[in-house]
Design a protein around this motif. Structure first.
Motif, PDB file in Angstrom:
ATOM      1  N   PRO A 175       0.823  -1.156   0.117  1.00 19.41           N
ATOM      2  CA  PRO A 175      -0.027  -0.045  -0.014  1.00 19.41           C
ATOM      3  C   PRO A 175       0.772   1.418  -0.012  1.00 19.41           C
ATOM      4  CG  PRO A 175      -0.849  -1.501   1.604  1.00 19.41           C
ATOM      5  CD  PRO A 175       0.428  -2.082   1.197  1.00 19.41           C
ATOM      6  N   VAL A 176       2.068   1.316   0.618  1.00 15.19           N
ATOM      7  CA  VAL A 176       2.863   2.436   0.547  1.00 15.19           C
ATOM      8  C   VAL A 176       3.517   2.608  -0.630  1.00 15.19           C
ATOM      9  CG1 VAL A 176       5.026   3.484   1.797  1.00 15.19           C
ATOM     10  CG2 VAL A 176       3.367   1.975   3.116  1.00 15.19           C
ATOM     11  N   PHE A 177       3.847   1.345  -1.411  1.00 13.28           N
ATOM     12  CA  PHE A 177       4.415   1.640  -2.786  1.00 13.28           C
ATOM     13  C   PHE A 177       3.423   2.294  -3.693  1.00 13.28           C
ATOM     14  CE2 PHE A 177       4.199  -0.644  -7.050  1.00 13.28           C
ATOM     15  CZ  PHE A 177       5.209  -0.090  -7.497  1.00 13.28           C
ATOM     16  N   GLU A 178       2.045   1.671  -3.875  1.00 11.23           N
ATOM     17  CA  GLU A 178       0.984   2.166  -4.413  1.00 11.23           C
ATOM     18  C   GLU A 178       0.882   3.629  -4.154  1.00 11.23           C
ATOM     19  OE1 GLU A 178      -2.239  -0.269  -3.512  1.00 11.23           O
ATOM     20  OE2 GLU A 178      -1.562  -1.853  -4.871  1.00 11.23           O
ATOM     21  N   LEU A 179       0.991   4.027  -2.892  1.00 12.60           N
ATOM     22  CA  LEU A 179       0.797   5.579  -2.615  1.00 12.60           C
ATOM     23  C   LEU A 179       2.182   6.410  -3.152  1.00 12.60           C
ATOM     24  CD1 LEU A 179      -0.606   8.062  -1.219  1.00 12.60           C
ATOM     25  CD2 LEU A 179       0.543   7.145   0.815  1.00 12.60           C
ATOM     26  N   ASP A 180       3.121   5.910  -3.250  1.00  9.23           N
ATOM     27  CA  ASP A 180       4.351   6.609  -3.605  1.00  9.23           C
ATOM     28  C   ASP A 180       4.244   6.657  -5.146  1.00  9.23           C
ATOM     29  OD1 ASP A 180       6.915   7.525  -3.729  1.00  9.23           O
ATOM     30  OD2 ASP A 180       8.055   5.901  -3.345  1.00  9.23           O
ATOM     31  N   ALA A 181       3.851   5.575  -5.770  1.00  9.04           N
ATOM     32  CA  ALA A 181       3.788   5.513  -7.410  1.00  9.04           C
ATOM     33  C   ALA A 181       2.790   6.549  -7.620  1.00  9.04           C
ATOM     34  CB  ALA A 181       3.446   4.131  -7.499  1.00  9.04           C
ATOM     35  N   GLU A 182       1.720   6.820  -7.130  1.00  3.44           N
ATOM     36  CA  GLU A 182       0.729   7.700  -7.726  1.00  3.44           C
ATOM     37  C   GLU A 182       1.259   9.101  -7.506  1.00  3.44           C
ATOM     38  OE1 GLU A 182      -3.744   9.122  -6.767  1.00  3.44           O
ATOM     39  OE2 GLU A 182      -3.223   7.448  -6.140  1.00  3.44           O
ATOM     40  N   THR A 183       1.804   9.420  -6.161  1.00  2.00           N
ATOM     41  CA  THR A 183       2.329  10.582  -5.901  1.00  2.00           C
ATOM     42  C   THR A 183       3.710  10.994  -6.763  1.00  2.00           C
ATOM     43  OG1 THR A 183       3.587   9.923  -4.119  1.00  2.00           O
ATOM     44  CG2 THR A 183       1.424  11.068  -3.720  1.00  2.00           C
ATOM     45  N   THR A 184       4.468  10.235  -7.024  1.00  3.35           N
ATOM     46  CA  THR A 184       5.664  10.399  -7.878  1.00  3.35           C
ATOM     47  C   THR A 184       5.128  10.545  -9.399  1.00  3.35           C
ATOM     48  OG1 THR A 184       6.942   8.835  -6.423  1.00  3.35           O
ATOM     49  CG2 THR A 184       7.730   9.204  -8.793  1.00  3.35           C
ATOM     50  N   ALA A 185       4.322   9.930  -9.939  1.00  5.91           N
ATOM     51  CA  ALA A 185       3.833  10.379 -11.046  1.00  5.91           C
ATOM     52  C   ALA A 185       3.254  11.573 -11.406  1.00  5.91           C
ATOM     53  CB  ALA A 185       2.676   9.338 -11.526  1.00  5.91           C
ATOM     54  N   ASP A 186       3.038  12.373 -10.322  1.00 11.23           N
ATOM     55  CA  ASP A 186       2.439  13.744 -10.500  1.00 11.23           C
ATOM     56  C   ASP A 186       3.383  14.804 -10.342  1.00 11.23           C
ATOM     57  OD1 ASP A 186       0.071  12.857 -11.252  1.00 11.23           O
ATOM     58  OD2 ASP A 186      -0.871  13.069  -9.429  1.00 11.23           O
ATOM     59  N   GLU A 187       4.764  14.505  -9.886  1.00 16.50           N
ATOM     60  CA  GLU A 187       5.741  15.275  -9.525  1.00 16.50           C
ATOM     61  C   GLU A 187       6.310  16.082 -10.665  1.00 16.50           C
ATOM     62  OE1 GLU A 187       9.622  15.237  -6.345  1.00 16.50           O
ATOM     63  OE2 GLU A 187       9.156  13.489  -7.335  1.00 16.50           O
ATOM     64  N   PRO A 188       6.568  17.329 -10.500  1.00 16.67           N
ATOM     65  CA  PRO A 188       7.062  17.980 -12.056  1.00 16.67           C
ATOM     66  C   PRO A 188       8.680  17.665 -11.928  1.00 16.67           C
ATOM     67  CG  PRO A 188       6.836  19.497  -9.862  1.00 16.67           C
ATOM     68  CD  PRO A 188       6.003  18.259  -9.722  1.00 16.67           C
ATOM     69  N   SER A 189       8.824  17.568 -13.392  1.00 15.39           N
ATOM     70  CA  SER A 189      10.190  17.110 -13.445  1.00 15.39           C
ATOM     71  C   SER A 189      10.536  17.338 -15.010  1.00 15.39           C
ATOM     72  CB  SER A 189      10.511  15.721 -13.287  1.00 15.39           C
ATOM     73  OG  SER A 189      11.751  15.115 -13.677  1.00 15.39           O
ATOM     74  N   GLU A 190      11.759  17.766 -15.255  1.00 14.15           N
ATOM     75  CA  GLU A 190      12.198  17.886 -16.641  1.00 14.15           C
ATOM     76  C   GLU A 190      12.156  16.761 -17.209  1.00 14.15           C
ATOM     77  OE1 GLU A 190      13.070  20.647 -19.554  1.00 14.15           O
ATOM     78  OE2 GLU A 190      13.348  21.083 -17.421  1.00 14.15           O
ATOM     79  N   ALA A 191      12.102  15.684 -16.924  1.00 12.04           N
ATOM     80  CA  ALA A 191      12.503  14.290 -17.365  1.00 12.04           C
ATOM     81  C   ALA A 191      11.253  13.800 -17.824  1.00 12.04           C
ATOM     82  CB  ALA A 191      13.247  13.369 -16.621  1.00 12.04           C
ATOM     83  N   ASN A 284       6.772  24.100  -7.536  1.00  8.05           N
ATOM     84  CA  ASN A 284       5.750  23.233  -6.566  1.00  8.05           C
ATOM     85  C   ASN A 284       5.439  24.279  -5.413  1.00  8.05           C
ATOM     86  OD1 ASN A 284       4.162  21.543  -5.237  1.00  8.05           O
ATOM     87  ND2 ASN A 284       5.972  19.945  -5.252  1.00  8.05           N
ATOM     88  N   GLU A 285       4.677  25.256  -5.680  1.00  7.96           N
ATOM     89  CA  GLU A 285       4.080  26.107  -4.859  1.00  7.96           C
ATOM     90  C   GLU A 285       3.457  25.636  -3.578  1.00  7.96           C
ATOM     91  OE1 GLU A 285       1.947  29.454  -6.684  1.00  7.96           O
ATOM     92  OE2 GLU A 285       3.741  29.982  -7.812  1.00  7.96           O
ATOM     93  N   PRO A 286       2.658  24.572  -3.942  1.00 12.46           N
ATOM     94  CA  PRO A 286       1.922  23.975  -2.726  1.00 12.46           C
ATOM     95  C   PRO A 286       2.926  23.757  -1.486  1.00 12.46           C
ATOM     96  CG  PRO A 286       0.566  23.570  -4.356  1.00 12.46           C
ATOM     97  CD  PRO A 286       1.911  24.060  -5.058  1.00 12.46           C
ATOM     98  N   MET A 287       3.906  22.765  -1.967  1.00  7.37           N
ATOM     99  CA  MET A 287       4.849  22.075  -1.065  1.00  7.37           C
ATOM    100  C   MET A 287       5.878  23.259  -0.431  1.00  7.37           C
ATOM    101  SD  MET A 287       4.714  19.189   0.269  1.00  7.37           S
ATOM    102  CE  MET A 287       5.787  19.188   1.792  1.00  7.37           C
ATOM    103  N   LEU A 288       6.045  24.162  -1.298  1.00  7.27           N
ATOM    104  CA  LEU A 288       6.804  25.231  -0.784  1.00  7.27           C
ATOM    105  C   LEU A 288       6.276  26.045   0.242  1.00  7.27           C
ATOM    106  CD1 LEU A 288       8.613  26.575  -4.115  1.00  7.27           C
ATOM    107  CD2 LEU A 288       9.931  25.629  -2.317  1.00  7.27           C
TER     108      LEU A 288
END
Length: 310
Positions: A175-191, A284-288
């Motif tokens: 369950p932690v992996f699935e949470l990490d995967a979903e949030t990582t997919a939305d992380e802003p990145s140049e790649a 990433n203004e919300p997290m900042l």
């Protein structure tokens, strides 16, 4: 004095210590230890073709490079080249040799786009420009004084919300992996968006990593469902780092990430950690805003430079 570049030797402790020392001197807000480097070398995903390099001057390690493929990102084939030289050993040609060796290796693997993190300082940026890289997104390193700073008080939890350490999921981390995967997919990145799909690789590279603290990693659950988390790492001494904080899409806007991170920070301070570090994309203004609320201050900025290979 002669500078040479070669691959790191995982079985040689002096290589691990030298690589880690270079990274710490050039990037003191980044957590790395010889043991964490050894783990990375042993467990990096095979498709990443990870190949750390060191630059030596008369037998002394003065530079390092993280080199490999971004296998979790879709096409085009992208490689990463993160080069660091000891601040007291610059202008000896080590950086150029590391870049050249890394580029030749990645080109042989079919990479057609290279990405490099570069400190936002005139000399570093001029170096990247001179080697054909163009500036892209940027990210801040942030520091919080846990020993002398004042954390926001712990808040009352909304109905149905509970906070639990990741160690409570030791028997079933999926369950932690699935949470990490979903949030990582939305992380802003140049790649581009990263896709975490390999559960076994995630266990090796993240869950069982020697810097990962399952006790200080906090999971926020809503009616028993993992909804948000903050992932904690520590160096085994006084430094603590949150490498990822995020909320599943269905639960955003409720302040759950803030609750999870506050809980983790309070427990880190109680455990004796005196410095907290984190990083954020500058867009990433919300997290900042969340980190500013905690008292974090920007201590450095990196720029993601990109080079397209013909």
């Amino acid at each position: 004095m002669t500078v040479i570049v070669r691959e790191i030797r995982p079985e040689v402790r002096a290589d691990l210590e030298g690589f880690a020392a270079v990274r710490h001197s050039a990037l003191p807000f980044y957590l790395i230890t010889p043991d964490s480097l050894a783990h990375d070398l042993a467990h990096f995903h095979p498709e990443a073709r990870y190949r750390p390099l060191v630059a030596e001057e008369d037998g002394e390690i003065i530079g390092s490079a993280q080199v490999g493929l971004l296998h979790e990102n879709p096409e085009p084939v992208q490689g990463f080249v993160n080069v660091y030289v000891r601040p007291d050993r610059t202008h000896r040609g080590a950086g150029t040799l590391l870049v050249r060796t890394a580029e030749e290796y990645l080109a042989c693997l079919g990479a057609n786009r290279l990405l490099a993190w570069v400190l936002d300082e005139p000399g570093n940026r001029a170096f990247a420009d001179a080697h054909g890289y163009r500036a892209g997104r940027s990210a801040h390193f942030l520091r919080l004084d846990l020993a002398n700073g004042t954390l926001p008080p712990l808040q009352n939890l909304p109905p149905g919300v509970e906070l639990r350490p990741a160690s409570d999921f030791a028997d079933n981390p999926r369950p932690v992996f699935e949470l990490d995967a979903e949030t990582t997919a939305d992380e802003p990145s140049e790649a581009g968006a990263a896709e975490l799909t390999d559960y076994e690789a995630w266990l090796e590279e993240t869950w069982w990593h020697p810097l990962t603290s399952l006790e200080l990693t906090t999971i926020a659950l809503v009616d028993g469902v993992p909804a948000a988390f903050t992932a904690a790492r520590t160096d085994g001494g006084t430094r603590y780092n949150t490498g990822m904080t995020g909320t599943a899409r269905a639960f955003r806007g409720r302040g759950l990430a803030r609750l999870a991170k506050n809980d983790s920070l309070h427990r880190a301070r109680a455990a004796g950690y005196t410095e907290a570090f984190t990083g954020n994309d500058t867009g990433n203004e919300p997290m900042l805003a969340i980190n500013k609320w905690f008292g974090y201050e920007v201590c450095a900025t990196e720029v993601r430079y990109v080079r397209e290979l013909g």
